[in-house]
Design an enzyme around this catalytic site. Structure first.
Site, PDB file in Angstrom:
ATOM      1  CD  GLU A 174      -3.209  -1.135   0.119  1.00  0.00           C
ATOM      2  OE1 GLU A 174      -3.927   0.053   0.735  1.00  0.00           O
ATOM      3  OE2 GLU A 174      -3.612  -1.666  -0.419  1.00  0.00           O
ATOM      4  CG  HIS A 250      -3.492   2.844   4.989  1.00  0.00           C
ATOM      5  ND1 HIS A 250      -4.288   3.345   3.843  1.00  0.00           N
ATOM      6  CD2 HIS A 250      -3.095   1.280   3.748  1.00  0.00           C
ATOM      7  CE1 HIS A 250      -4.269   2.814   2.598  1.00  0.00           C
ATOM      8  NE2 HIS A 250      -4.269   1.806   2.995  1.00  0.00           N
ATOM      9  CB  CYS A 368      -4.487  10.384   2.941  1.00  0.00           C
ATOM     10  SG  CYS A 368      -5.402   9.077   3.617  1.00  0.00           S
TER      11      CYS A 368
END
Length: 444
Positions: A174, A250, A368
């Site tokens: 990721e 995450h 993000c």
């Protein structure tokens, strides 16, 4: 030579919508089917990026993906004209159409993992696009991500680009959302913290029970090998499976680092003290480990406000500042903690709040939206200068958004064939503005 940590923010694409595609991401699921405003989303992102550039930070922009992704829809059996492909998909498989229209590439923390030249054996900056195999809507991004990164960081003398890892759950990757780097100065060798959710090849290892662990140890170790990192430059840490099951999909939802500061929740990791001791052994500098106790900020408040999905930046003055979403101001426990943090003996001296609600409602905060790239001044000079934020680019991109973006988009609108024309026209013009070349499939 001067060294910087640049932030490359994702430009929000024209199809920004709320389809609730991300199982494990509480905000994404809870806001499914809201009406989105792509124009406002893009402008909120541009405002944040411009504000950081105005503070003296090196700030770039990364182009969005081409959406709707008709090539994926054709690969899975929809045929005929472009309009017919959309019509068929909307009728027979609306969730697949939604996946192929996602603007999730705005969250460039997931675009790739980056290792600066100070850490790598060959002295180059390394990029590995994340394969994002855990989520269909993101798994179709890596090839175009690689092209956009190569067009942005194109000089092979300074930049080394790798292909994404094999597209299998054993190598679920990721990107930088599960990596942070600690160092004394950006230009000094540092320690890269790779945070993983599970060991794919060890069935007896701890793992979450409710939500998927998107990052594997195997993927993190593969990226470290590709980037030519020494063992002394890496620490592999397992994220606490219990917090993944509480919506921490995450690591950048529960921890963030910058230079000699690691800011994290007390429940973020497994074997926390053991790993802190390893970091101290590998990085000989004064370190600040700021652990936020559950008694002050519950996991639920951390996730709702995105307290840890903030950016910690080092200002030209040498002081650190936190870039936080306004949601942190609106949560009493989180706002109280951030005010208290400023009174503690740490390098963090300011908290600056930004409205990124269009992104937040889809499950992505300030951290993000950016990919961190630590660079020296020669490397900055080698970057595609048309991607770096300044007054001219800010004005031009705002005009571009005004010209091409809708201010209202529902999931039903994703079947509108006009959206294909609007999106491709916008992206074709964007590649000229940012001098990217033919990075999109429709241009090739």
């Amino acid at each position: 030579m001067k060294h910087f940590e640049a932030n490359f923010d994702g430009l929000v694409g024209p199809t920004h919508n709320y389809a609730g595609l991300s199982f494990g991401n509480v905000a994404s699921l809870s806001n499914a089917a809201l009406v989105s405003n792509p124009k406002a989303a893009a402008k909120q992102g541009l405002q944040k990026a411009k504000a950081l550039a105005d503070m003296g930070m090196v700030q770039g922009m990364l182009a969005p993906q081409e959406r709707p992704d008709l090539y994926t829809l054709r690969r899975i059996g929809f045929s005929g004209s472009d309009a017919n492909v959309l019509k068929q998909a909307a009728k027979e498989a609306p969730m697949l159409l939604n996946a192929c229209c996602s603007a999730s590439s705005m969250w460039t923390a997931n675009a790739a993992t980056v290792s600066p030249s100070a850490d790598t054996r060959d002295g180059k900056l390394h990029f590995t696009p994340a394969n994002l195999v855990d989520k269909l809507h993101r798994s179709i991004e890596p090839l175009t991500t690689g092209r956009i990164l190569t067009a942005t960081f194109s000089d092979p003398h300074y930049f080394h680009h790798h292909s994404h890892l094999p597209e299998h759950n054993s190598f679920g990757d990721e990107g930088a959302a599960n990596q942070t780097r600690l160092c004394n100065e950006y230009g000094h060798a540092g320690v890269e913290l790779f945070v993983y959710g599970q060991e794919a090849t060890n069935p007896n290892a701890p793992k979450p029970q409710k939500y998927p662990a998107r990052q594997t140890l195997e993927a993190s170790m593969a990226v470290a090998r590709l980037h030519q990192l020494e063992e002394d430059n890496c620490v592999f840490i397992q994220q606490n499976p219990d917090v993944i099951d509480q919506g921490v999909f995450h690591n950048d939802v529960i921890a963030v680092g910058n230079q000699n500061v690691l800011f994290y929740h007390e429940q973020a990791f497994l074997n926390t003290q053991h790993k802190i001791d390893e970091i101290k052994r590998k990085l000989d500098t004064e370190l600040y480990f700021i652990e936020v106790p559950t008694a002050k900020v519950a996991i639920n408040d951390a996730v709702k406000s995105y307290l840890f999905n903030t950016q910690i930046i080092t200002l030209p003055s040498g002081e650190m500042a936190i870039i936080a979403p306004t949601d942190c101001q609106e949560n009493p426990a989180v706002f109280a903690y951030l005010n208290e943090l400023l009174t503690l003996n740490t390098p963090i001296k300011q908290v600056l709040y930004f409205d990124v609600k269009q992104s937040m409602q889809n499950g992505g905060g300030p951290a993000c939206l950016r990919l961190r790239v630590a660079m020296n001044e020669m490397e900055v000079a080698a970057v595609n200068q048309h991607t770096l934020m300044n007054d001219a680019l800010f004005a031009r991109l705002n005009l571009w958004v005004d010209k091409h973006y809708r201010d209202r988009l529902t999931t039903q609108d994703l079947a509108d064939p006009q959206l294909i024309i609007e999106s491709r026209t916008a992206l074709d013009e964007l590649t000229q503005i940012m001098k990217l070349g033919s990075v999109y499939q429709f241009q090739r």
